[in-house]
Write an enzyme that holds these catalytic residues in place. Structure first.
Site, PDB file in Angstrom:
ATOM      1  N   HIS A  58       2.255  33.873  -5.316  1.00  0.00           N
ATOM      2  CA  HIS A  58       2.267  33.437  -6.524  1.00  0.00           C
ATOM      3  C   HIS A  58       2.488  33.942  -8.192  1.00  0.00           C
ATOM      4  O   HIS A  58       3.360  35.387  -7.836  1.00  0.00           O
ATOM      5  CB  HIS A  58       0.825  34.173  -6.458  1.00  0.00           C
ATOM      6  CG  HIS A  58      -0.047  32.985  -7.556  1.00  0.00           C
ATOM      7  ND1 HIS A  58      -0.924  32.028  -8.594  1.00  0.00           N
ATOM      8  CD2 HIS A  58      -0.864  34.562  -8.639  1.00  0.00           C
ATOM      9  CE1 HIS A  58      -1.435  32.434  -9.384  1.00  0.00           C
ATOM     10  NE2 HIS A  58      -1.096  33.503  -9.722  1.00  0.00           N
TER      11      HIS A  58
ATOM     12  N   LYS B  58      22.783  14.073 -11.270  1.00  0.00           N
ATOM     13  CA  LYS B  58      21.948  15.174 -10.812  1.00  0.00           C
ATOM     14  C   LYS B  58      22.282  16.839 -12.216  1.00  0.00           C
ATOM     15  O   LYS B  58      21.542  17.006 -13.731  1.00  0.00           O
ATOM     16  CB  LYS B  58      21.738  16.299  -9.866  1.00  0.00           C
ATOM     17  CG  LYS B  58      20.223  15.006  -8.653  1.00  0.00           C
ATOM     18  CD  LYS B  58      20.255  14.790  -8.828  1.00  0.00           C
ATOM     19  CE  LYS B  58      19.965  13.309  -8.848  1.00  0.00           C
ATOM     20  NZ  LYS B  58      20.652  12.677  -7.660  1.00  0.00           N
TER      21      LYS B  58
ATOM     22  N   GLY C 229      13.600  -0.687 -10.979  1.00  0.00           N
ATOM     23  CA  GLY C 229      13.453   0.898 -11.363  1.00  0.00           C
ATOM     24  C   GLY C 229      12.422   1.039  -9.496  1.00  0.00           C
ATOM     25  O   GLY C 229      12.016   2.476  -9.906  1.00  0.00           O
TER      26      GLY C 229
ATOM     27  N   LYS D  55      38.846   9.431  -2.570  1.00  0.00           N
ATOM     28  CA  LYS D  55      38.635  11.040  -2.775  1.00  0.00           C
ATOM     29  C   LYS D  55      37.679  11.669  -1.623  1.00  0.00           C
ATOM     30  O   LYS D  55      35.903  10.811  -1.902  1.00  0.00           O
ATOM     31  CB  LYS D  55      38.106  11.831  -4.290  1.00  0.00           C
ATOM     32  CG  LYS D  55      38.810  11.509  -5.505  1.00  0.00           C
ATOM     33  CD  LYS D  55      38.356  11.958  -6.818  1.00  0.00           C
ATOM     34  CE  LYS D  55      39.437  12.067  -8.074  1.00  0.00           C
ATOM     35  NZ  LYS D  55      38.532  12.061  -9.061  1.00  0.00           N
TER      36      LYS D  55
ATOM     37  N   GLY E  50      34.582  13.429  -0.113  1.00  0.00           N
ATOM     38  CA  GLY E  50      33.091  13.500  -0.709  1.00  0.00           C
ATOM     39  C   GLY E  50      32.553  12.373  -1.228  1.00  0.00           C
ATOM     40  O   GLY E  50      31.257  12.303  -1.515  1.00  0.00           O
TER      41      GLY E  50
ATOM     42  N   THR F  59      30.759   8.808  -2.314  1.00  0.00           N
ATOM     43  CA  THR F  59      30.037   8.366  -3.778  1.00  0.00           C
ATOM     44  C   THR F  59      28.730   9.581  -4.525  1.00  0.00           C
ATOM     45  O   THR F  59      28.835   9.871  -5.306  1.00  0.00           O
ATOM     46  CB  THR F  59      29.108   7.427  -3.275  1.00  0.00           C
ATOM     47  OG1 THR F  59      29.864   6.734  -2.710  1.00  0.00           O
ATOM     48  CG2 THR F  59      27.649   6.381  -4.292  1.00  0.00           C
ATOM     49  N   CYS F  60      28.736  10.243  -3.050  1.00  0.00           N
ATOM     50  CA  CYS F  60      27.670  10.760  -3.661  1.00  0.00           C
ATOM     51  C   CYS F  60      27.974  11.834  -4.170  1.00  0.00           C
ATOM     52  O   CYS F  60      27.681  12.461  -5.298  1.00  0.00           O
ATOM     53  CB  CYS F  60      26.958  11.538  -2.525  1.00  0.00           C
ATOM     54  SG  CYS F  60      25.931  12.985  -2.803  1.00  0.00           S
TER      55      CYS F  60
HETATM   56  C1  LIG Z   1      23.617   6.483  -8.790  1.00  0.00           C
HETATM   57  C2  LIG Z   1      23.927   7.202  -7.612  1.00  0.00           C
HETATM   58  C3  LIG Z   1      22.730   8.635  -7.403  1.00  0.00           C
HETATM   59  C4  LIG Z   1      22.713   8.881  -5.611  1.00  0.00           C
HETATM   60  N1  LIG Z   1      21.765  10.110  -5.834  1.00  0.00           N
HETATM   61  C5  LIG Z   1      21.630  10.764  -4.689  1.00  0.00           C
HETATM   62  C6  LIG Z   1      21.182  11.733  -4.232  1.00  0.00           C
HETATM   63  O1  LIG Z   1      20.606  12.681  -4.939  1.00  0.00           O
HETATM   64  N2  LIG Z   1      20.747  12.618  -3.252  1.00  0.00           N
HETATM   65  C7  LIG Z   1      21.177  11.061  -1.993  1.00  0.00           C
HETATM   66  O2  LIG Z   1      20.244  12.439  -0.884  1.00  0.00           O
HETATM   67  N3  LIG Z   1      21.935  10.355  -2.396  1.00  0.00           N
HETATM   68  C8  LIG Z   1      21.560   9.857  -3.523  1.00  0.00           C
HETATM   69  N4  LIG Z   1      22.643   9.135  -3.088  1.00  0.00           N
HETATM   70  C9  LIG Z   1      23.135   8.335  -2.046  1.00  0.00           C
HETATM   71  C10 LIG Z   1      24.305   9.063  -1.786  1.00  0.00           C
HETATM   72  O3  LIG Z   1      25.187   8.770  -2.430  1.00  0.00           O
HETATM   73  C11 LIG Z   1      24.515   8.527  -0.162  1.00  0.00           C
HETATM   74  O4  LIG Z   1      23.809   8.059   0.216  1.00  0.00           O
HETATM   75  C12 LIG Z   1      26.140   8.728   0.525  1.00  0.00           C
HETATM   76  O5  LIG Z   1      27.003   8.627  -0.617  1.00  0.00           O
HETATM   77  C13 LIG Z   1      26.505   7.161   1.696  1.00  0.00           C
HETATM   78  O6  LIG Z   1      27.081   8.233   1.835  1.00  0.00           O
HETATM   79  P1  LIG Z   1      28.627   7.818   2.535  1.00  0.00           P
HETATM   80  O7  LIG Z   1      29.403   8.893   3.795  1.00  0.00           O
HETATM   81  O8  LIG Z   1      27.589   6.830   3.706  1.00  0.00           O
HETATM   82  O9  LIG Z   1      29.163   7.111   2.026  1.00  0.00           O
HETATM   83  P2  LIG Z   1      29.862   7.545   0.772  1.00  0.00           P
HETATM   84  O10 LIG Z   1      29.401   8.192   0.136  1.00  0.00           O
HETATM   85  O11 LIG Z   1      30.294   5.978  -0.045  1.00  0.00           O
HETATM   86  O12 LIG Z   1      31.423   7.581   1.785  1.00  0.00           O
HETATM   87  C14 LIG Z   1      32.116   5.966   1.764  1.00  0.00           C
HETATM   88  C15 LIG Z   1      33.595   6.697   1.402  1.00  0.00           C
HETATM   89  O13 LIG Z   1      35.433   6.035   2.135  1.00  0.00           O
HETATM   90  C16 LIG Z   1      35.852   5.778   1.075  1.00  0.00           C
HETATM   91  N5  LIG Z   1      36.167   4.170   1.982  1.00  0.00           N
HETATM   92  C17 LIG Z   1      35.680   2.973   1.825  1.00  0.00           C
HETATM   93  N6  LIG Z   1      36.920   2.061   2.284  1.00  0.00           N
HETATM   94  C18 LIG Z   1      37.378   3.040   3.212  1.00  0.00           C
HETATM   95  C19 LIG Z   1      38.828   1.872   3.486  1.00  0.00           C
HETATM   96  N7  LIG Z   1      38.621   0.734   3.969  1.00  0.00           N
HETATM   97  N8  LIG Z   1      39.734   3.273   3.902  1.00  0.00           N
HETATM   98  C20 LIG Z   1      39.283   4.134   3.508  1.00  0.00           C
HETATM   99  N9  LIG Z   1      37.846   4.673   2.928  1.00  0.00           N
HETATM  100  C21 LIG Z   1      37.452   4.090   2.839  1.00  0.00           C
HETATM  101  C22 LIG Z   1      35.360   5.959   0.220  1.00  0.00           C
HETATM  102  O14 LIG Z   1      36.293   5.833  -0.640  1.00  0.00           O
HETATM  103  C23 LIG Z   1      33.706   6.996  -0.349  1.00  0.00           C
HETATM  104  O15 LIG Z   1      35.340   7.742  -0.445  1.00  0.00           O
HETATM  105  C24 LIG Z   1      23.354   8.689  -4.875  1.00  0.00           C
HETATM  106  C25 LIG Z   1      24.113   7.102  -4.858  1.00  0.00           C
HETATM  107  C26 LIG Z   1      23.799   6.419  -6.205  1.00  0.00           C
HETATM  108  C27 LIG Z   1      25.133   5.440  -6.295  1.00  0.00           C
END
Ligand SMILES: Cc1cc2nc3c(=O)[nH]c(=O)nc-3n(C[C@H](O)[C@H](O)[C@H](O)COP(=O)(O)OP(=O)(O)OC[C@H]3O[C@@H](n4cnc5c(N)ncnc54)[C@H](O)[C@@H]3O)c2cc1C
EC number: 1.8.1.4
Length: 460
Positions: free
Chosen positions: A437, A54, A179, A40, A42, A44-45
């Site tokens: 304030h 959150k 942690g 989807k 969007g 991981t985030c």
């Molecule tokens: C529990 C948790 C809480 C978090 N909380 C925060 C927060 O509060 N604030 C913050 O800044 N960050 C937070 N993060 C980190 C944040 O989610 C990531 O830093 C961010 O999502 C990274 O973005 P990205 O685009 O690199 O990867 P992702 O968001 O992981 O996106 C990568 C996308 O690529 C797709 N993909 C992968 N391989 C393929 C393929 N071969 N073909 C097609 N599609 C593919 C995946 O399906 C995914 O949608 C958190 C992470 C977790 C796990």
């Protein structure tokens, strides 16, 4: 075959924070863009990270308010936490944002290709046998929840954050392995929901990447909240039993719990995607990039987000995506200062920081000035009944190079802290700014007043 013979200006592999930000910015700049996404948009985030956690933490704050109403003279009792209801609220937030993002992508004419992509040349991504060509390609395939060697996640008793987010019950007890930010956030939310939590961390302190004073204050607050933690303690093994897990840690101590949450970091999704075959250099699985351009070792192929070594944060991914889009469009954007990326741990209390820790500043600048402003002197923090501090670190008589905060809701102060850091401000530059304030922002103002030699409500 190329889909309809189209050559896009930009093909993006992965529609998470980094990928979709690049797509939105590039499309705004008039580039034709295709995003390949296997799950989807969007990423991981939105679906398994920032947003749902959150929402969970906000529900946790509501539970705390109900439990602690008496402190404020409001008679409340917490009758319980209905995880079905919490999940419905959380999923509703995610769903609305997901639909909004889909709408944004559509409105900007961005082609979203559903399916698993594989880089097959510096200009092509293959999806199920169809090749999509881009004059430029961005790799944005994100990260996965790591485990430890020999520690298998079963998604039921031994779980990662994505499993924890879909649990239909509040676990009675949990061991949280790690942690760092993710472990601490779940420990905090679950504790508010009534779970008995024990954090096991191999390094000597919680949130070990943060300033040591942040760890100390967070640990004090967690002790007060009866969150158990064992720092400097290595995990040894886990045995899954009928109704839970038995976790053995260094020294042979066994901790029994309903679940073990493994939160030991995230690994880059870079294997099996054709990257190395096309010549993209990797270092321990992460994509090597030129920090000034985010170009990989292959001309025309860029990388953004969690697959690039550094802070794995959504807003870093957004910024990198915007940067690459502007670079491709020829706008000559300013390279990103990685040290200026703000960090927030959204536990109760929160930890927020930007720039160098005291230790890093001493390494880099030698002599430093330190100012710790206790939130005990801040009206709004007293109203919220939160303890904590604002800590300023500056090079001796120089600019502020690090800002660190602990306390309820201090994550909301990070915008100003980041401006101060990026402005390379001297305390005397910040001191005259007028802060409303009563706000917690005043603590930042007071700290700078004190460091500039004009303390108001502050004395050592
Ligand atoms: C529990 C948790 C809480 C978090 N909380 C925060 C927060 O509060 N604030 C913050 O800044 N960050 C937070 N993060 C980190 C944040 O989610 C990531 O830093 C961010 O999502 C990274 O973005 P990205 O685009 O690199 O990867 P992702 O968001 O992981 O996106 C990568 C996308 O690529 C797709 N993909 C992968 N391989 C393929 C393929 N071969 N073909 C097609 N599609 C593919 C995946 O399906 C995914 O949608 C958190 C992470 C977790 C796990």
């Amino acid at each position: 075959m190329t889909e309809s013979g189209t050559t896009y200006d930009l093909v993006i592999l992965g529609g998470g924070s980094g990928g979709y930000a690049a797509a939105l910015r590039a499309a705004t700049l008039g580039l034709s863009v295709a995003v390949v996404e296997k799950d989807k948009v969007g990423g991981t985030c939105l679906h398994r990270g920032c947003i749902p956690t959150k929402a969970l933490l906000h529900a946790a704050e509501v539970a705390d308010s109900a439990r602690e109403g008496e402190q404020f003279g409001v008679r409340t009792t917490l009758e319980g936490v209905d995880m079905g209801g919490v999940n419905k609220y959380k999923d509703g937030v995610v769903d609305r944002l997901f639909k909004g993002l889909q709408g944004q992508l559509k409105a900007r004419g961005i082609t979203v290709i559903e399916g698993e992509g594989r880089l097959t040349s510096p200009t092509t991504v293959d999806v199920g046998g169809t090749s999509y060509t881009g004059k430029n390609v961005i790799l944005a395939s994100g990260s996965y929840s790591r485990s430890l060697p020999g520690l298998e996640l079963d998604g039921h008793r031994v779980i990662a954050s994505e499993h924890a987010l879909t649990m239909d019950r509040v676990p009675e007890s949990a061991v949280v392995l790690g942690g760092g930010v993710i472990g601490v956030e779940f420990a905090s939310a679950w504790t508010s929901f009534g779970t008995k939590v024990t954090i096991v961390e191999a390094l000597p302190r919680l949130v070990p990447a943060e300033d040591a004073d942040c760890s100390k204050t967070l640990e004090r607050a967690f002790r007060k909240r009866k969150i158990a933690f064992k720092t400097g303690t290595a995990f040894e093994s886990v045995e899954v039993v009928d109704n839970g897990v038995k976790v053995t840690v260094a020294g042979g101590e066994v901790i029994e719990a309903e679940v073990l949450l493994v939160a030991v970091g995230r690994g880059p999704n870079t294997s099996g995607l054709g990257y190395e075959e096309v010549g993209v250099a990797l270092d321990r699985g992460f994509v090597t990039v030129d920090p000034n351009t985010l170009l990989t070792s292959v001309p025309g192929v860029y990388a953004v987000g969690d697959i690039v070594p550094g802070l794995q944060l959504a807003h870093r991914g957004f910024q990198q995506g915007i940067f690459v889009a502007e670079h491709i469009a020829g706008l000559n954007p300013t390279p990103i200062d990685e040290a200026g990326i703000p960090r927030v741990t959204y536990s109760e209390p929160e930890v927020a920081s930007v720039g160098l820790t005291e230790e890093q500043a001493r390494d880099k600048h030698g002599e430093v000035d330190i100012l710790n402003y206790n939130l005990g002197g801040n009206g709004k923090s007293q109203i919220l009944k939160t303890a904590g501090f604002v800590k300023l670190v500056r090079a001796k008589d120089g600019a502020v190079v690090g800002l660190h905060m602990v306390g309820s809701r201090v994550g909301e102060l990070i915008g100003e802290a980041q401006l101060i850091y990026n402005w390379e401000a001297y305390p005397a530059d910040v001191a005259p700014l007028v802060h409303a304030h009563p706000t917690q922002n005043e603590a930042l103002g007071e700290a700078h007043l004190a460091l500039a030699g004009k303390p108001l409500h502050f004395h050592d």
